[in-house]
Design a protein around this motif. Structure first.
Motif, PDB file in Angstrom:
ATOM      1  N   GLY A   1      -5.788 -12.354 -14.466  1.00 13.82           N
ATOM      2  CA  GLY A   1      -6.528 -13.176 -13.628  1.00 13.82           C
ATOM      3  C   GLY A   1      -6.058 -13.529 -12.285  1.00 13.82           C
ATOM      4  N   MET A   2      -4.963 -12.652 -11.730  1.00 14.82           N
ATOM      5  CA  MET A   2      -4.590 -12.658 -10.339  1.00 14.82           C
ATOM      6  C   MET A   2      -5.500 -11.585  -9.481  1.00 14.82           C
ATOM      7  SD  MET A   2      -1.038 -11.245  -9.167  1.00 14.82           S
ATOM      8  CE  MET A   2      -0.794 -10.737  -7.366  1.00 14.82           C
ATOM      9  N   MET A   3      -6.126 -12.402  -8.584  1.00 18.68           N
ATOM     10  CA  MET A   3      -6.850 -11.862  -7.588  1.00 18.68           C
ATOM     11  C   MET A   3      -5.973 -11.085  -6.420  1.00 18.68           C
ATOM     12  SD  MET A   3     -10.730 -13.785  -7.048  1.00 18.68           S
ATOM     13  CE  MET A   3     -11.234 -12.289  -6.509  1.00 18.68           C
ATOM     14  N   VAL A   4      -6.481  -9.898  -5.841  1.00 17.48           N
ATOM     15  CA  VAL A   4      -5.544  -9.645  -4.641  1.00 17.48           C
ATOM     16  C   VAL A   4      -6.448  -9.278  -3.402  1.00 17.48           C
ATOM     17  CG1 VAL A   4      -4.427  -7.368  -4.276  1.00 17.48           C
ATOM     18  CG2 VAL A   4      -4.514  -8.325  -6.614  1.00 17.48           C
ATOM     19  N   ASP A   5      -5.704  -9.595  -2.484  1.00 14.88           N
ATOM     20  CA  ASP A   5      -6.201  -9.749  -1.163  1.00 14.88           C
ATOM     21  C   ASP A   5      -6.525  -7.917  -0.911  1.00 14.88           C
ATOM     22  OD1 ASP A   5      -7.438 -10.015   1.461  1.00 14.88           O
ATOM     23  OD2 ASP A   5      -5.406 -10.340   2.211  1.00 14.88           O
ATOM     24  N   ARG A   6      -7.520  -7.688  -0.234  1.00 15.07           N
ATOM     25  CA  ARG A   6      -7.780  -6.305   0.303  1.00 15.07           C
ATOM     26  C   ARG A   6      -6.423  -5.893   1.171  1.00 15.07           C
ATOM     27  NH1 ARG A   6      -9.411  -5.029   5.228  1.00 15.07           N
ATOM     28  NH2 ARG A   6      -9.735  -7.020   5.803  1.00 15.07           N
ATOM     29  N   LEU A   7      -5.645  -6.544   2.121  1.00 12.44           N
ATOM     30  CA  LEU A   7      -4.768  -6.245   2.605  1.00 12.44           C
ATOM     31  C   LEU A   7      -3.632  -6.008   1.735  1.00 12.44           C
ATOM     32  CD1 LEU A   7      -5.036  -8.187   5.863  1.00 12.44           C
ATOM     33  CD2 LEU A   7      -5.891  -5.858   5.631  1.00 12.44           C
ATOM     34  N   ASP A   8      -3.400  -6.536   0.609  1.00 10.25           N
ATOM     35  CA  ASP A   8      -2.152  -6.526  -0.303  1.00 10.25           C
ATOM     36  C   ASP A   8      -2.418  -5.213  -1.237  1.00 10.25           C
ATOM     37  OD1 ASP A   8      -1.105  -8.970   0.310  1.00 10.25           O
ATOM     38  OD2 ASP A   8      -2.291 -10.050  -0.916  1.00 10.25           O
ATOM     39  N   VAL A   9      -3.648  -4.495  -1.269  1.00 11.10           N
ATOM     40  CA  VAL A   9      -3.651  -3.513  -2.050  1.00 11.10           C
ATOM     41  C   VAL A   9      -2.497  -2.312  -1.634  1.00 11.10           C
ATOM     42  CG1 VAL A   9      -5.254  -1.399  -2.660  1.00 11.10           C
ATOM     43  CG2 VAL A   9      -5.878  -3.891  -3.023  1.00 11.10           C
ATOM     44  N   PRO A  10      -2.641  -1.768  -0.406  1.00 15.41           N
ATOM     45  CA  PRO A  10      -1.502  -0.900   0.045  1.00 15.41           C
ATOM     46  C   PRO A  10       0.010  -1.162  -0.363  1.00 15.41           C
ATOM     47  CG  PRO A  10      -3.200  -1.161   1.813  1.00 15.41           C
ATOM     48  CD  PRO A  10      -3.361  -2.350   0.811  1.00 15.41           C
ATOM     49  N   HIS A  11       0.188  -2.448  -0.249  1.00 15.32           N
ATOM     50  CA  HIS A  11       1.633  -2.900  -0.523  1.00 15.32           C
ATOM     51  C   HIS A  11       1.875  -2.694  -1.931  1.00 15.32           C
ATOM     52  CE1 HIS A  11       2.578  -4.300   3.541  1.00 15.32           C
ATOM     53  NE2 HIS A  11       1.444  -4.796   3.456  1.00 15.32           N
ATOM     54  N   LEU A  12       0.815  -2.802  -2.851  1.00 15.36           N
ATOM     55  CA  LEU A  12       1.044  -2.966  -4.289  1.00 15.36           C
ATOM     56  C   LEU A  12       1.159  -1.641  -4.696  1.00 15.36           C
ATOM     57  CD1 LEU A  12      -1.637  -5.697  -5.543  1.00 15.36           C
ATOM     58  CD2 LEU A  12       0.836  -5.797  -5.423  1.00 15.36           C
ATOM     59  N   ARG A  13       0.781  -0.546  -4.011  1.00 20.04           N
ATOM     60  CA  ARG A  13       0.700   0.926  -4.165  1.00 20.04           C
ATOM     61  C   ARG A  13       2.331   1.442  -3.921  1.00 20.04           C
ATOM     62  NH1 ARG A  13      -5.241   2.667  -2.176  1.00 20.04           N
ATOM     63  NH2 ARG A  13      -6.068   2.601  -4.044  1.00 20.04           N
ATOM     64  N   LYS A  14       2.754   0.574  -3.217  1.00 19.13           N
ATOM     65  CA  LYS A  14       4.096   0.982  -2.594  1.00 19.13           C
ATOM     66  C   LYS A  14       5.253   0.248  -3.095  1.00 19.13           C
ATOM     67  CE  LYS A  14       2.277   1.996   1.935  1.00 19.13           C
ATOM     68  NZ  LYS A  14       2.528   1.870   3.386  1.00 19.13           N
ATOM     69  N   VAL A  15       4.787  -0.567  -4.306  1.00 18.23           N
ATOM     70  CA  VAL A  15       5.778  -0.937  -5.194  1.00 18.23           C
ATOM     71  C   VAL A  15       7.273  -0.421  -5.419  1.00 18.23           C
ATOM     72  CG1 VAL A  15       6.706  -2.621  -7.022  1.00 18.23           C
ATOM     73  CG2 VAL A  15       4.617  -2.982  -5.571  1.00 18.23           C
ATOM     74  N   GLY A  16       8.389  -0.396  -5.068  1.00 12.24           N
ATOM     75  CA  GLY A  16       9.424   0.417  -5.589  1.00 12.24           C
ATOM     76  C   GLY A  16       9.820   1.535  -4.503  1.00 12.24           C
ATOM     77  N   THR A  17       9.096   1.691  -3.837  1.00  4.53           N
ATOM     78  CA  THR A  17       9.285   2.783  -2.712  1.00  4.53           C
ATOM     79  C   THR A  17       9.394   2.227  -1.257  1.00  4.53           C
ATOM     80  OG1 THR A  17       6.773   3.352  -2.070  1.00  4.53           O
ATOM     81  CG2 THR A  17       8.095   4.563  -3.857  1.00  4.53           C
TER      82      THR A  17
END
Length: 588
Positions: free
Chosen positions: A164-180
């Motif tokens: 149920g967590m919505m994600v902002d368009r600008l947050d998507v690139p950051h979520l792909r870089k988690v851990g890196t």
């Protein structure tokens, strides 16, 4: 719960973006408004969408230092939508769109922000821009709705995280870089922490983005002005008197009940995406029966209007707004439809093939053009299979359909049959029922060029729009990479729609309009584009009955002095409100 009154100034049928906009404007102008919604929620398909609005030469562009002009927009639309019959409506849309947005931001809870880097779908065409014409809703705190938050249609679960967590368009690139990336990891941790706190008080996240934020803002506008909304109600018919619509008839218990409308009725009931008869009548046979819209879009408005003598407008370039979609079953047994708008098709390392195992399209084209290619390739045959094909590396980096990136356990998707897996391309071809040698040549030919970042066969990644949908971090072409890492996967896709473009036809003869006195409202008509993607192709601009019943507003002399805003739809379907019916669409 029945309406508190027997008579209202304006009755709006449908609580999607179009209906709520019309109701919010009427209420802002001091009218008593009733909204009738057939489901238990507000938002319609808008709540599932990206909520983006395509307004050329908008005020946000000027503030952002981006150049645009109405004349450029005229040239762009003329080269993309060849509908001479809609020239007047298009001119009104272009001339008054920015003014309509300004009005809504001043008088309602609507807040939009410019998306600087979102190119037009056809950037090579005359008059196109590299960004700024798209506006998106500002994030909204759902707790502001109070207990009414439960009445806002939730987003599609496949477009949320952690239930149920919505994600902002600008947050998507950051979520792909988690851990890196430390910065991205900290940002993701903050988002998840905030969501966890929200779940202590709510069954889903309350920080809303995209179409859910748009629907919430319009709903908040209605609540702040005490607009009545009747949920789970069906309109039996439109009441006619003296050649004009003067109210609606709803079923109350075992009897019908008439509710009068002094100024008019707005029909904003959505299209006919889920009506098999109308689909068969207007859609090409190869389109099938898959829709990414809300199931409540069953053509109610069209039937209500035509029962009063209204005519249908069938002059649209396309009867629908197309999108490729994959099908699956949710844990509760319900059928899911995933619209492949912008999340996977254009990313590097995936191709689309037809029933013969050959590529047939530039995968990075707009969702509408992609399906047009499917329909052409199918040559009118229904239910022909099409597939997206990728390798293990692509599936991990970008996901595929409802399978999210970085999914470790894909076995359940393979077991369910949603995803087809094979150790090599030949085995994959056998499972798809295509000739192994054909698919092997298709993949090998693509790979030989993809190793150099090229796609001479279809020109993938050749425009700024396509590159925008790709992966900017992948060089040299953000849309092209070879398919080489076993195992290999295939996902079946179907032609589907994001909404219909056949609506009611306005009649100049219907002059007995419901009247309301407003200050200096000159001609305006904005068109809603529903569904789950960004800027939609603007074909079929007269779709009155779609979710967002288009209303043309004219300026005329009132018999008692002052100005009259007269909205014409069809055969007495008039409403005296400035109805800014906005285009909406979907997330990256």
């Amino acid at each position: 719960m029945m309406p508190a009154h027997e008579t209202y100034d304006v009755i709006v049928i449908g609580a999607g973006a179009g209906g709520m906009t019309a109701a919010a404007v009427a209420a802002a102008e001091g009218l008593r408004v009733l909204v009738i919604e057939k489901t238990a929620f507000v938002g319609g398909t808008t709540a599932w969408s990206g909520g983006m609005v395509w307004i050329p030469a908008n005020f946000g562009m000027k503030e952002a230092g981006l150049s645009d002009s109405v004349s450029d927009a005229v040239r762009y639309l003329a080269s993309t939508v060849s509908e001479p019959a809609n020239a007047g409506l298009r001119a009104a849309f272009l001339a008054r769109g920015p003014e309509a947005i300004a009005y809504l931001e001043a008088r309602t809870e609507l807040r939009l922000q410019v998306v600087k880097a979102y190119p037009d779908y056809y950037p090579e065409r005359l008059g196109a821009t590299a960004g700024g014409r798209v506006l998106e809703p500002v994030a909204f705190d759902g707790t502001r709705l109070g207990t009414s938050f439960a009445r806002l249609r939730p987003p599609l679960p496949e477009f949320t995280l952690f239930g149920g967590m919505m994600v902002d368009r600008l947050d998507v690139p950051h979520l792909r870089k988690v851990g890196t990336s430390l910065r991205s990891t900290l940002r993701a941790a903050r988002l998840v922490s905030e969501y966890a706190l929200q779940r202590l008080r709510s069954p889903r996240g309350t920080t809303l983005y995209l179409g859910n934020a748009l629907a919430a803002r319009l709903y908040a506008s209605l609540l702040s002005r005490q607009v009545e909304i009747l949920f789970s109600a069906d309109v039996e018919e439109l009441s006619m008197q003296g050649g004009r619509v003067d109210g609606i008839v709803i079923r109350h218990g075992f009897r019908d009940r008439l509710i009068a409308a002094r100024r008019g009725v707005v029909v904003a009931t959505g299209g006919f995406s889920h009506d098999a008869v109308l689909r068969k009548r207007f859609f090409p046979p190869a389109a099938g029966f898959v829709s990414a819209t809300n199931s409540s879009a069953t053509g109610d408005g069209l039937r209500l209007a035509t029962a009063t003598g209204a005519a249908l407008s069938t002059e649209a370039t396309s009867p629908a707004y197309w999108v490729p979609a994959s099908l699956f079953r949710r844990a509760d047994g319900s059928r899911g439809v995933f619209p492949h708008t912008v999340t996977d098709r254009a990313k590097p390392g995936v191709i689309a093939v037809n029933a013969a195992g050959r590529r047939f399209v530039n995968e990075a084209l707009s969702h509408h053009e992609f399906v047009l290619a499917m329909l052409r390739d199918g040559n009118g045959e229904p239910n022909l299979p099409f597939y997206l094909i990728c390798d293990r590396q692509f599936l991990w980096n970008y996901g595929l359909g409802r399978i999210k990136p970085f999914t470790r356990n894909i076995r359940r998707y393979v077991t369910s049959g949603d995803l087809i897996e094979a150790g090599n391309i030949g085995q994959l071809a056998t499972k798809l029922g295509v000739k192994p040698s054909t698919l092997a040549v298709t993949v090998a030919t693509y790979n030989s060029d993809a190793n150099e970042g090229r796609d001479p066969a279809f020109g993938r990644g050749s425009t700024i729009y396509q590159r925008h949908l790709g992966d900017a971090a992948h060089k040299p072409n953000p849309c092209v990479a070879p398919i080489v890492c076993a195992p290999f996967f295939a996902l079946r896709i179907h032609p589907a729609d994001l909404g219909t473009a056949i609506g009611m036809k306005g009649r100049r003869a219907s002059t007995r309009a419901a009247r309301g006195r407003y200050a200096d409202r000159r001609p305006l008509r904005l068109r809603q584009r529903h569904g789950l993607d960004h800027e939609r192709q603007l074909s079929g601009a007269r779709d009155c009955a779609r979710a967002g019943a288009d209303i043309r507003v004219h300026r005329g002399a009132a018999s008692g002095g002052g100005d009259v805003a007269r909205g014409e739809c069809s055969h007495g379907l008039h409403v005296a409100v400035l109805s800014a019916v906005m285009p909406v669409a979907a997330p990256e």
